[in-house]
Design an enzyme around this catalytic site. Structure first.
Site, PDB file in Angstrom:
ATOM      1  N   LYS A  47       1.034  -1.089   0.019  1.00 39.08           N
ATOM      2  CA  LYS A  47      -0.129  -0.077   0.038  1.00 39.08           C
ATOM      3  C   LYS A  47       0.827   1.260   0.079  1.00 39.08           C
ATOM      4  O   LYS A  47       0.390   2.346   0.302  1.00 39.08           O
ATOM      5  CB  LYS A  47      -0.723   0.167   1.217  1.00 39.08           C
ATOM      6  CG  LYS A  47      -1.910  -1.143   1.391  1.00 39.08           C
ATOM      7  CD  LYS A  47      -3.112  -0.876   2.602  1.00 39.08           C
ATOM      8  CE  LYS A  47      -2.198  -1.246   3.798  1.00 39.08           C
ATOM      9  NZ  LYS A  47      -3.116  -1.081   4.904  1.00 39.08           N
ATOM     10  N   LYS A  49       2.796   2.181   2.172  1.00 39.87           N
ATOM     11  CA  LYS A  49       2.931   2.764   3.689  1.00 39.87           C
ATOM     12  C   LYS A  49       4.150   2.081   4.568  1.00 39.87           C
ATOM     13  O   LYS A  49       4.216   0.984   4.377  1.00 39.87           O
ATOM     14  CB  LYS A  49       1.511   2.281   4.227  1.00 39.87           C
ATOM     15  CG  LYS A  49       1.055   3.311   5.344  1.00 39.87           C
ATOM     16  CD  LYS A  49      -0.463   2.851   5.700  1.00 39.87           C
ATOM     17  CE  LYS A  49      -0.792   3.663   7.160  1.00 39.87           C
ATOM     18  NZ  LYS A  49      -2.121   3.571   7.118  1.00 39.87           N
TER      19      LYS A  49
END
Ligand code: CTP
Length: 131
Positions: A47, A49
């Site tokens: 993602k 992240k």
């Protein structure tokens, strides 16, 4: 015997803060058992992240919160339906930054979006520390 109401939520919970605590408390108050899917580092990478605190530690912290009954790894977008069925979930709940995103789960359980705690996020803490 009264049927137990089970709730599920998912998140990264990096740099555990009051917004995290508030949502777990509110989710817990909706029923009897709260299960939390903690995003793995590999899933976060997909993602784009990156958490400061590694997965094992984030999971241990979330597991130790008194409003949380069980934690599981969140390692894909597609596991939610399976989890809802496996754990007999009645309510899927998450912060309203995700409003509408999980309406497809309404076929399987109730879906609620809770108001976020204002003015705090893991990202905001990271930014403050970088100053
Ligand atoms: N959350 C909340 N209030 C906040 C921050 C987070 O209610 N101020 C909720 C999110 O809506 C989500 C859960 O906490 O349901 C876990 O969110 P997570 O993405 O791990 O936390 P954030 O602080 O939003 O992280 P980031 O800044 O990396 O997006």
């Amino acid at each position: 015997m009264k049927k137990k109401i089970r709730i599920i939520t998912y998140g990264t919970f990096d740099l555990f803060h009051i917004g995290h605590l508030n949502i777990l408390k509110r989710l817990n108050s909706l029923g009897d058992e709260l299960i939390v899917g903690v995003s793995t580092d590999e899933f976060n990478e997909r993602k784009n992240k990156k958490s400061v605190i590694p997965y094992d530690e984030r999971r241990e912290i979330v597991s130790s919160i008194k409003f949380v009954d069980k934690t599981i790894p969140e390692s894909s977008w597609s596991q939610k339906i399976q989890d809802i069925q496996k754990y007999n979930i009645h309510i899927f709940g998450i912060g309203d930054d995700w409003k509408g995103e999980f309406d497809y789960l309404k076929e399987y359980c109730e879906v609620v979006y809770l108001e976020r705690t204002p003015s705090i996020s893991s990202n905001q803490i990271k930014k403050k520390l970088n100053k």
